[in-house]
Write a protein that holds these residues in place. Structure first.
Motif, PDB file in Angstrom:
ATOM      1  N   ARG A  43       0.833  -1.204   0.000  1.00 12.71           N
ATOM      2  CA  ARG A  43       0.000   0.000   0.000  1.00 12.71           C
ATOM      3  C   ARG A  43       0.865   1.250   0.000  1.00 12.71           C
ATOM      4  O   ARG A  43       0.608   2.202  -0.739  1.00 12.71           O
ATOM      5  CB  ARG A  43      -0.917  -0.014   1.227  1.00 12.71           C
ATOM      6  CG  ARG A  43      -1.890   1.129   1.307  1.00 12.71           C
ATOM      7  CD  ARG A  43      -2.723   1.051   2.593  1.00 12.71           C
ATOM      8  NE  ARG A  43      -3.751   2.070   2.611  1.00 12.71           N
ATOM      9  CZ  ARG A  43      -3.531   3.343   2.954  1.00 12.71           C
ATOM     10  NH1 ARG A  43      -2.317   3.719   3.321  1.00 12.71           N
ATOM     11  NH2 ARG A  43      -4.508   4.229   2.940  1.00 12.71           N
ATOM     12  N   LEU A  44       1.913   1.253   0.824  1.00 14.74           N
ATOM     13  CA  LEU A  44       2.789   2.420   0.916  1.00 14.74           C
ATOM     14  C   LEU A  44       3.551   2.644  -0.386  1.00 14.74           C
ATOM     15  O   LEU A  44       3.648   3.781  -0.868  1.00 14.74           O
ATOM     16  CB  LEU A  44       3.763   2.233   2.079  1.00 14.74           C
ATOM     17  CG  LEU A  44       4.802   3.344   2.267  1.00 14.74           C
ATOM     18  CD1 LEU A  44       4.132   4.672   2.585  1.00 14.74           C
ATOM     19  CD2 LEU A  44       5.794   2.969   3.356  1.00 14.74           C
ATOM     20  N   THR A  45       4.102   1.577  -0.959  1.00 20.77           N
ATOM     21  CA  THR A  45       4.864   1.756  -2.197  1.00 20.77           C
ATOM     22  C   THR A  45       3.962   2.242  -3.333  1.00 20.77           C
ATOM     23  O   THR A  45       4.405   3.008  -4.199  1.00 20.77           O
ATOM     24  CB  THR A  45       5.561   0.447  -2.595  1.00 20.77           C
ATOM     25  OG1 THR A  45       4.601  -0.613  -2.656  1.00 20.77           O
ATOM     26  CG2 THR A  45       6.639   0.083  -1.586  1.00 20.77           C
ATOM     27  N   ALA A  46       2.698   1.811  -3.354  1.00 21.19           N
ATOM     28  CA  ALA A  46       1.764   2.310  -4.361  1.00 21.19           C
ATOM     29  C   ALA A  46       1.527   3.811  -4.178  1.00 21.19           C
ATOM     30  O   ALA A  46       1.442   4.570  -5.161  1.00 21.19           O
ATOM     31  CB  ALA A  46       0.447   1.545  -4.280  1.00 21.19           C
ATOM     32  N   GLN A  47       1.429   4.264  -2.934  1.00 19.99           N
ATOM     33  CA  GLN A  47       1.269   5.692  -2.674  1.00 19.99           C
ATOM     34  C   GLN A  47       2.496   6.475  -3.123  1.00 19.99           C
ATOM     35  O   GLN A  47       2.371   7.562  -3.698  1.00 19.99           O
ATOM     36  CB  GLN A  47       1.029   5.931  -1.179  1.00 19.99           C
ATOM     37  CG  GLN A  47      -0.330   5.476  -0.678  1.00 19.99           C
ATOM     38  CD  GLN A  47      -0.449   5.643   0.824  1.00 19.99           C
ATOM     39  OE1 GLN A  47       0.248   4.977   1.590  1.00 19.99           O
ATOM     40  NE2 GLN A  47      -1.327   6.539   1.260  1.00 19.99           N
ATOM     41  N   LEU A  48       3.671   5.933  -2.877  1.00 15.22           N
ATOM     42  CA  LEU A  48       4.901   6.624  -3.269  1.00 15.22           C
ATOM     43  C   LEU A  48       4.985   6.778  -4.776  1.00 15.22           C
ATOM     44  O   LEU A  48       5.468   7.799  -5.285  1.00 15.22           O
ATOM     45  CB  LEU A  48       6.122   5.868  -2.742  1.00 15.22           C
ATOM     46  CG  LEU A  48       6.283   5.828  -1.225  1.00 15.22           C
ATOM     47  CD1 LEU A  48       7.469   4.968  -0.829  1.00 15.22           C
ATOM     48  CD2 LEU A  48       6.437   7.239  -0.657  1.00 15.22           C
ATOM     49  N   ARG A  49       4.519   5.778  -5.515  1.00 14.69           N
ATOM     50  CA  ARG A  49       4.553   5.873  -6.972  1.00 14.69           C
ATOM     51  C   ARG A  49       3.591   6.937  -7.487  1.00 14.69           C
ATOM     52  O   ARG A  49       3.749   7.447  -8.593  1.00 14.69           O
ATOM     53  CB  ARG A  49       4.227   4.520  -7.601  1.00 14.69           C
ATOM     54  CG  ARG A  49       5.348   3.497  -7.452  1.00 14.69           C
ATOM     55  CD  ARG A  49       5.142   2.333  -8.412  1.00 14.69           C
ATOM     56  NE  ARG A  49       3.949   1.569  -8.065  1.00 14.69           N
ATOM     57  CZ  ARG A  49       3.937   0.541  -7.226  1.00 14.69           C
ATOM     58  NH1 ARG A  49       5.052   0.174  -6.627  1.00 14.69           N
ATOM     59  NH2 ARG A  49       2.815  -0.113  -6.986  1.00 14.69           N
ATOM     60  N   MET A  50       2.564   7.281  -6.692  1.00 16.74           N
ATOM     61  CA  MET A  50       1.642   8.343  -7.078  1.00 16.74           C
ATOM     62  C   MET A  50       2.265   9.727  -6.905  1.00 16.74           C
ATOM     63  O   MET A  50       1.779  10.703  -7.480  1.00 16.74           O
ATOM     64  CB  MET A  50       0.362   8.260  -6.236  1.00 16.74           C
ATOM     65  CG  MET A  50      -0.467   7.010  -6.461  1.00 16.74           C
ATOM     66  SD  MET A  50      -1.798   6.858  -5.225  1.00 16.74           S
ATOM     67  CE  MET A  50      -2.661   8.410  -5.471  1.00 16.74           C
ATOM     68  N   LEU A  51       3.319   9.806  -6.107  1.00  7.40           N
ATOM     69  CA  LEU A  51       3.950  11.088  -5.816  1.00  7.40           C
ATOM     70  C   LEU A  51       5.185  11.272  -6.693  1.00  7.40           C
ATOM     71  O   LEU A  51       5.338  10.610  -7.715  1.00  7.40           O
ATOM     72  CB  LEU A  51       4.285  11.146  -4.320  1.00  7.40           C
ATOM     73  CG  LEU A  51       3.085  10.949  -3.383  1.00  7.40           C
ATOM     74  CD1 LEU A  51       3.537  10.918  -1.935  1.00  7.40           C
ATOM     75  CD2 LEU A  51       2.062  12.065  -3.592  1.00  7.40           C
ATOM     76  N   SER A  52       6.058  12.172  -6.287  1.00 13.67           N
ATOM     77  CA  SER A  52       7.212  12.505  -7.118  1.00 13.67           C
ATOM     78  C   SER A  52       8.407  11.606  -6.846  1.00 13.67           C
ATOM     79  O   SER A  52       9.547  12.004  -7.053  1.00 13.67           O
ATOM     80  CB  SER A  52       7.609  13.968  -6.856  1.00 13.67           C
ATOM     81  OG  SER A  52       7.898  14.165  -5.487  1.00 13.67           O
ATOM     82  N   VAL A  53       8.167  10.383  -6.409  1.00 11.76           N
ATOM     83  CA  VAL A  53       9.243   9.447  -6.111  1.00 11.76           C
ATOM     84  C   VAL A  53       9.531   8.620  -7.363  1.00 11.76           C
ATOM     85  O   VAL A  53       8.649   7.961  -7.904  1.00 11.76           O
ATOM     86  CB  VAL A  53       8.861   8.522  -4.942  1.00 11.76           C
ATOM     87  CG1 VAL A  53       9.953   7.491  -4.689  1.00 11.76           C
ATOM     88  CG2 VAL A  53       8.606   9.351  -3.692  1.00 11.76           C
ATOM     89  N   ARG A  54      10.768   8.667  -7.829  1.00 13.80           N
ATOM     90  CA  ARG A  54      11.141   7.930  -9.033  1.00 13.80           C
ATOM     91  C   ARG A  54      11.731   6.560  -8.720  1.00 13.80           C
ATOM     92  O   ARG A  54      11.738   5.685  -9.567  1.00 13.80           O
ATOM     93  CB  ARG A  54      12.178   8.749  -9.828  1.00 13.80           C
ATOM     94  CG  ARG A  54      11.672  10.105 -10.299  1.00 13.80           C
ATOM     95  CD  ARG A  54      10.600   9.946 -11.350  1.00 13.80           C
ATOM     96  NE  ARG A  54      10.177  11.230 -11.872  1.00 13.80           N
ATOM     97  CZ  ARG A  54      10.763  11.836 -12.905  1.00 13.80           C
ATOM     98  NH1 ARG A  54      11.804  11.265 -13.487  1.00 13.80           N
ATOM     99  NH2 ARG A  54      10.321  12.990 -13.342  1.00 13.80           N
TER     100      ARG A  54
END
Length: 508
Positions: A43-54
């Motif tokens: 769940r957390l990694t999916a949220q990070l991919r929605m943000l500016s994390v490459r």
């Protein structure tokens, strides 16, 4: 000791040259707890991919045995050495609103920030103390905090300028952990230890307030389920809209503009307007106000005052819209700051033209109106020059000042080292207690303790909201000469107050 392994999650770009790198520590069993049909880690990694994390690097171990703290810290040091952008450190057992993560990971400064919230410290909620928007002291099971006022919520980002410091701190902590020099600190405290180390090394870390959102670590399935329920209880979009309004604005802006400007922000977002487009409309209204002021007639003065106030409202809306939609840009920030001055000086010119046209007079206009207008412009330019030069001098001092970090291995054993005052953290050149400079700074801090005095401090410096209100009211009710005299009088008091504060803080 079980070895730590780093892997990139699907959909990321390992080694990307731009964007943030997120190091997620899934070293506790709680990371594998479920939220619906997915684990907390997924769940957390999916949220990070929605943000500016490459690039999302997950640090995990083949088993649940302890002793991996040193390896975890060295993984952060390795990521910091290789990164070309900000590096974020998070826990895989976090349950958070996406906008709470964005408060750290998508801030336009892309600097060093840590997510904090008010409340009592407890398990997985290490205490921190904040001062003027920065983390002054950070705690964990090894470092204590005196008089904490917030808790760290497990989301830390280190800006590109501080990556070398992050790597050094992480490696020093890893050596201490390997030699059992960190007491009871365990592998579930990686970000907590790094935050404490960064602060003690003199690296500025801004505090990102959680606001009405939620972000917490789960210790077991019951805690995870409760945390997910709390997320569902919050309207994240409404909370983002509230968070888009600055909490430290002036009195007029806070109570006369920000109470209703969010409705305009929501409307602009629905219409698909960009913040720069709102800035353009604001400039247009200021030009209209200046043109109306040139007429010099009472009806035109009132119309110009209304247009000026609407221009200022939209000047607030463009920044709020940028924060709400997370559509930040360096160009937008530059345009906003530049056109604030352009709009104000156009209004000054319009007021002077209208007043001079109504009454015949000499070279400087009736009542010296042109001299007053030029003096008001120069005073305002001087005030802004002082503000920007002071900010620049602080940045220069931060780079040039030699401030040796407190050894992390002994920091918790020495009394008083949680005190970040110049006596302990500076280079010894600050003003001693009892001097005029120290009294000025002490008085300023005491004034911050009371609500009325804190607002009085904000008003006395004549911020832009108060200036626009002053111009609009005096122009509509009186005339341009009264407007300029009021601006010069109040502006002179603001300049003296600002200079005294700047000098006092510089000496301490």
């Amino acid at each position: 000791m079980a070895a730590a392994a780093a892997r990139e999650t699907p959909g990321t770009t390992p080694g990307a040259s731009t964007g943030a790198v997120a190091v997620v520590f899934a070293t506790t069993p709680a990371s594998r707890l479920t939220s619906g049909s997915v684990t907390l880690l997924d769940r957390l990694t999916a949220q990070l991919r929605m943000l500016s994390v490459r690039d999302v690097q997950v640090v995990a171990r083949a088993d649940d045995t302890g002793g991996g703290l040193a390896d975890d810290l060295r993984a952060v040091a390795k990521a910091a050495r290789a990164a070309s952008g900000p590096v974020a450190v998070l826990y895989g057992d976090l349950v958070a609103h996406t906008d709470a993560l964005a408060a750290v990971l998508e801030h336009p400064s892309r600097g060093s920030r840590a997510l904090v919230a008010t409340g009592a410290a407890g398990p997985l909620l290490p205490p921190v103390r904040t001062e003027r928007g920065r983390i002054a002291v950070a705690g964990n099971s090894f470092h204590r905090v005196e008089s904490p006022d917030a808790t760290f919520r497990g989301v830390l980002q280190v800006g590109e300028d501080h990556l070398a410091g992050l790597a050094d701190v992480a490696e020093e902590l890893a050596d201490l952990a390997q030699n059992r020099g960190l007491g009871r600190a365990g592998d579930s405290e990686v970000a907590d230890l790094l935050l404490a180390g960064l602060v003690r090394a003199g690296i500025p870390v801004h505090a990102a307030p959680l606001g009405g959102l939620h972000c917490a670590r789960a210790s077991d399935q019951a805690a995870a389920d409760a945390a997910v329920r709390r997320l569902a209880e919050v309207d994240e979009r409404a909370a983002r809209l509230r968070a888009a309004v600055k909490s430290d604005d002036g009195l007029f802006t806070t109570y006369c503009v920000s109470t209703w400007s969010p409705h305009l922000v929501r409307l602009a977002a629905r219409l698909g307007m960009a913040p720069n487009a709102v800035t353009g409309v604001s400039v247009g209204l200021a030009v209209v106000a200046a043109i109306w002021f040139t007429a010099g007639e009472r009806t035109a003065q009132i119309a110009g005052a209304v247009a000026l106030l609407l221009s200022f409202v939209l000047d607030c809306v463009d920044g709020q819209l940028a924060r709400y939609t997370r559509s930040f840009s360096p160009l937008g920030a530059w345009l906003d700051a530049t056109f604030d001055r352009v709009k104000e000086y156009l209004v000054y010119a319009g007021l002077a033209i209208g007043y001079a046209a109504s009454v015949p007079a000499g070279a400087t206009g009736p009542g010296g109106i042109w001299a007053l207008a030029v003096a008001a412009m120069l005073l305002q330019a001087l005030r802004h020059m002082i503000d920007f030069s002071y900010a620049g001098s602080l940045a220069d001092a931060a780079w040039s000042e030699e401030r040796p970090p407190i050894p992390l291995s002994v920091a918790s054993d020495l009394p008083g080292l949680d005190d970040p005052s110049p006596r302990r953290w500076g280079n010894g050149r600050g003003a001693p207690p009892g001097t005029v400079a120290s009294r000025v700074v002490g008085l300023s801090r005491r004034l911050d303790l009371g609500t009325a005095t804190r607002w009085a401090k904000k008003v006395v410096v004549l911020p832009i909201g108060e200036r626009m209100a002053l111009i609009a009211v005096t122009a509509a009710v009186f005339n341009a000469r009264v407007t300029f005299i009021a601006l010069l009088g109040w502006g002179a008091v603001a300049l003296a107050y600002t200079l005294a504060g700047r000098v006092g803080r510089s000496l301490t």
